[in-house]
Design a protein around this motif. Sequence first.
Motif, PDB file in Angstrom:
ATOM      1  N   GLY A  51     -51.039  56.153  17.031  1.00  0.00           N
ATOM      2  CA  GLY A  51     -50.343  55.187  18.019  1.00  0.00           C
ATOM      3  C   GLY A  51     -48.390  55.552  18.133  1.00  0.00           C
ATOM      4  O   GLY A  51     -48.047  55.640  17.363  1.00  0.00           O
ATOM      5  N   LYS A  52     -47.997  56.573  18.787  1.00  0.00           N
ATOM      6  CA  LYS A  52     -46.821  56.790  18.840  1.00  0.00           C
ATOM      7  C   LYS A  52     -45.710  56.561  20.773  1.00  0.00           C
ATOM      8  O   LYS A  52     -46.239  57.043  21.367  1.00  0.00           O
ATOM      9  CB  LYS A  52     -46.211  58.381  18.317  1.00  0.00           C
ATOM     10  N   VAL A  53     -44.431  56.381  20.351  1.00  0.00           N
ATOM     11  CA  VAL A  53     -44.307  55.688  20.993  1.00  0.00           C
ATOM     12  C   VAL A  53     -42.556  56.285  21.496  1.00  0.00           C
ATOM     13  O   VAL A  53     -42.334  55.819  20.299  1.00  0.00           O
ATOM     14  CB  VAL A  53     -43.969  54.335  21.724  1.00  0.00           C
ATOM     15  N   PRO A  68     -50.735  52.395  13.486  1.00  0.00           N
ATOM     16  CA  PRO A  68     -52.367  53.192  13.540  1.00  0.00           C
ATOM     17  C   PRO A  68     -52.850  51.866  13.856  1.00  0.00           C
ATOM     18  O   PRO A  68     -52.980  51.057  13.930  1.00  0.00           O
ATOM     19  CB  PRO A  68     -51.765  52.598  11.586  1.00  0.00           C
ATOM     20  N   ALA A  69     -54.336  52.707  13.783  1.00  0.00           N
ATOM     21  CA  ALA A  69     -55.920  52.089  14.115  1.00  0.00           C
ATOM     22  C   ALA A  69     -56.184  52.682  13.428  1.00  0.00           C
ATOM     23  O   ALA A  69     -56.482  54.341  13.131  1.00  0.00           O
ATOM     24  CB  ALA A  69     -55.851  52.503  15.753  1.00  0.00           C
TER      25      ALA A  69
END
Length: 80
Positions: A51-53, A68-69
Amino acid sequence: MITALPVFRATDFNPTFTGGDVNNNGLLDLGETWTYSANRIVTAGQYTNIGKVTGQSSIGQTVADTDPANHFGARARDRH
């Protein structure tokens, strides 16, 4: 300004905004945690998603974070 629905150009991932904009101003304010929900069919084996924001602070600085997931998908067994 942060919008409630992120854009994912390279995938068919379409999360749904589920809450967190406490004052309904469309901005991710200090103390708020915005949440999203999505479903995906799990495939067999190890899977990692990042996931990146990115955003801009109130003083114009670019800010970013990643998370990370991981999951491992296994085939369901018949129980006959």
